[in-house]
Design an enzyme around this catalytic site. Structure first.
Site, PDB file in Angstrom:
ATOM      1  N   SER A  63       0.877  -1.160   0.000  1.00 56.41           N
ATOM      2  CA  SER A  63       0.000   0.000   0.000  1.00 56.41           C
ATOM      3  C   SER A  63       0.911   1.205   0.000  1.00 56.41           C
ATOM      4  O   SER A  63       1.923   1.210   0.689  1.00 56.41           O
ATOM      5  CB  SER A  63      -0.876   0.030   1.251  1.00 56.41           C
ATOM      6  OG  SER A  63      -1.741  -1.092   1.255  1.00 56.41           O
ATOM      7  N   ASP A 169       7.776  -5.704 -14.985  1.00 54.78           N
ATOM      8  CA  ASP A 169       6.396  -5.247 -14.793  1.00 54.78           C
ATOM      9  C   ASP A 169       6.219  -3.838 -15.359  1.00 54.78           C
ATOM     10  O   ASP A 169       5.628  -2.967 -14.727  1.00 54.78           O
ATOM     11  CB  ASP A 169       6.033  -5.308 -13.301  1.00 54.78           C
ATOM     12  CG  ASP A 169       4.516  -5.360 -13.073  1.00 54.78           C
ATOM     13  OD1 ASP A 169       3.768  -5.601 -14.049  1.00 54.78           O
ATOM     14  OD2 ASP A 169       4.093  -5.151 -11.930  1.00 54.78           O
TER      15      ASP A 169
END
Ligand code: ADP
Ligand code: MG
Ligand code: ZN
Length: 521
Positions: A63, A169
């Site tokens: 997060s 990614d």
């Protein structure tokens, strides 16, 4: 490897900031407020330095929060605080941190300011960079903005590739873009791996399976973007089946088969998809939940054919589980981003698994070409139905609404329906665990839908859907103003070279920066 502070300069405790915390918090959702509260509890040192104001990103593995700190000179500065899930393996965390500390802070790679740790909670502190999610601005970007964006992405890639880092990614969510200040920053080395000669010590370790939870396909929630299409709700363009090689192919149905030629390396089946082994790893190695990297972990070999990242951005050699994957996989992803920006469609390939992704690539790059490329890297792809290669300019201009679509507002691509009718098949040896391609996928993709239709409907944004108030003509005039009537051939030439199906001949980031498209930069 100790997860110790990277730099202790500049940040001082700021108790004064804590006093207005309550006011600010009243404006944020209750659940975020609770997350912030629990982060303060998990890592109490944070409260001495930061006033955490909001959550700005959330994925399966972290997060990210916005925090304000008062600097020694009295200025207040904003930071991004990336709280990694406590179950992340310390080696994985340390590797991510090392990528940032060694390469970051220059060449469009995000820097790192500090790192906090308490027990198994790690918070990476980075300078905060305000950015606009691509999905929100793709419809209004000028061609020049696109040219600059790709140039800066390639610069970041050249830089990390020089260090032997494969990011794995590459996608817009991990390449922060501030449109007004023209700033760019590559983030998220959470899946990074090293090349054979990597300079990043911790990438010499096999990091496979050190993430406890499988990476979500579309699960990444970017809190900055409220318009992002929800994930797996849409049926994919093709049916997907998984069969063992012992079973014979059904010739009656039209299928694209992907077969691995020769024995697959034993380690091909990544433990990312094997929860069992992941758990075991945690138990057998002696560094689990510590801040050290044990000898077992240091001596782990590089995984042979890792599968990571987001299907729609994965290179063909990743999708076919080619064991020799290099920095070229990031270049492919940059190509997918360029394709997306030139066509005004984001995401471009929206696939929930590798086989669908591979078939979608074939609809653009051609099935015969894909087969040929796969052969070059040792994979046998059999395709019973031919999907012709698309001309990239025609494709992008059609999707932009600058050319009439062949089947007029049904499908912009003539071959789309054929692609939809095609079933992609992966033939794998008997010893391959199949559980990582869940059974539900077999059912899920029964609904046949064309790729372009999916683009029209699936929440993918793009200029082909102009706002109601502006007429089609106004819209085209605006587009022309943004340079979309003057896209040079060089753009499509570079795109063609980035999306080279064969990683051996694919342009490198360093070469791409020398491309005529970037003349004058
Ligand atoms: P994850 O591994 O969970 O994907 P990322 O490092 O990609 O984590 O961060 C998730 C999101 O948080 C990013 O997509 C971006 O929106 C935001 N973010 C990350 N780092 C920064 C930063 N330094 N400045 C501003 N926003 C950031
Ligand atoms: Mg990310
Ligand atoms: Zn270990």
């Amino acid at each position: 490897m100790e997860l110790s502070p990277v730099c202790t300069d500049g940040i001082s405790s700021n108790d004064c900031l804590k006093s207005d915390r309550g006011n600010r918090r009243s404006r944020i959702p209750r659940d975020v407020e609770m997350d912030i509260e629990s982060l303060y509890k998990s890592v109490p040192q944070l409260a001495k330095v930061f006033h955490i104001m909001d959550k700005i990103g959330e994925g399966t593995f972290s997060s990210v929060y916005l925090g304000e700190a008062q600097m020694r000179d009295g200025r207040r500065e904003m930071f991004a605080l990336k709280h990694l899930i406590p179950t992340s393996h310390p080696t994985r965390i340390a590797a991510e941190l090392q990528c940032l500390t060694v390469t970051g802070g220059r060449e469009n790679v995000m820097g790192v300011t500090y790192c906090f740790r308490k027990e198994d909670h790690v918070v990476i502190v980075m300078p905060y960079m305000e950015h606009q999610p691509i999905v929100e601005i793709i419809g209004s970007l000028s061609f020049e903005e696109v040219r600059l964006y790709i140039y800066h992405l390639l610069k970041a890639l050249r830089h990390i590739h020089q260090f032997g880092i494969i990011h794995r990614d590459i996608k817009p969510n991990n390449f922060l873009y501030n449109r007004s200040s023209r700033m760019y920053a590559l983030v998220d080395f959470g899946l990074a791996q090293g090349t054979a000669d990597t300079q990043i010590e911790l990438l010499k370790v096999d990091l496979t399976g050190l993430r406890k939870v499988p990476r979500p396909v579309f699960g990444e929630r970017n809190l900055n973007s409220c318009t992002q299409a929800p994930s797996t709700t849409k049926p994919a363009a093709v049916k997907t089946e998984l069969v063992k090689s012992s079973k014979t192919e059904d010739p009656a149905t039209r299928r694209v088969s992907v077969a691995s030629r020769g024995p697959l390396p034993v380690r091909t089946q990544s433990s990312i998809q094997k929860p069992q082994r992941t758990v075991q790893q945690g138990l057998t190695c002696s560094c689990h939940l510590t801040d050290r990297v044990c000898n077992i972990c240091m001596s782990r070999k590089q995984q042979v054919a890792p599968r990571a990242g987001t299907p729609g951005f994965r290179a063909p050699e990743v999708l076919t589980k080619c064991p020799n994957q290099g920095t070229a996989i990031d270049v492919w992803s940059a190509g997918v981003i360029l394709l997306s920006l030139l066509s005004g469609r984001y995401p471009f390939f929206k696939a929930s698994d590798d086989l669908i992704a591979l078939t979608q690539i074939m609809t653009i790059r051609g099935s015969r070409e894909t087969i040929q490329a796969a052969k070059a890297f040792g994979k046998a792809v059999v395709c019973s139905r031919e999907l012709p290669r698309q001309d990239l300019r025609v494709l992008c201009e059609t999707l932009r609404g600058r050319r009439p679509s062949p089947a007029d507002n049904v499908t912009p691509l003539p071959e789309a329906n054929k692609a939809a009718a095609t079933t992609c098949r992966l033939k794998i040896p008997d010893d391959t665990p199949t559980h990582h391609l869940p059974q539900r996928m077999l059912k899920q993709h029964k609904d046949v839908e064309t790729l372009p239709k999916q683009h029209e409907q699936s929440g993918s944004t793009g200029p082909a859907c102009p706002s109601k108030q502006s007429s089609q003509t106004d819209y085209k005039a605006e587009e022309d103003e943004r340079g979309w009537n003057r896209v040079p051939d060089e753009a499509y030439d570079l795109l063609d070279q980035l999306l080279d199906l064969n990683p051996c001949t694919r342009i490198t980031a360093a070469q791409a920066l020398q491309h005529p498209l970037f003349r004058g930069l």
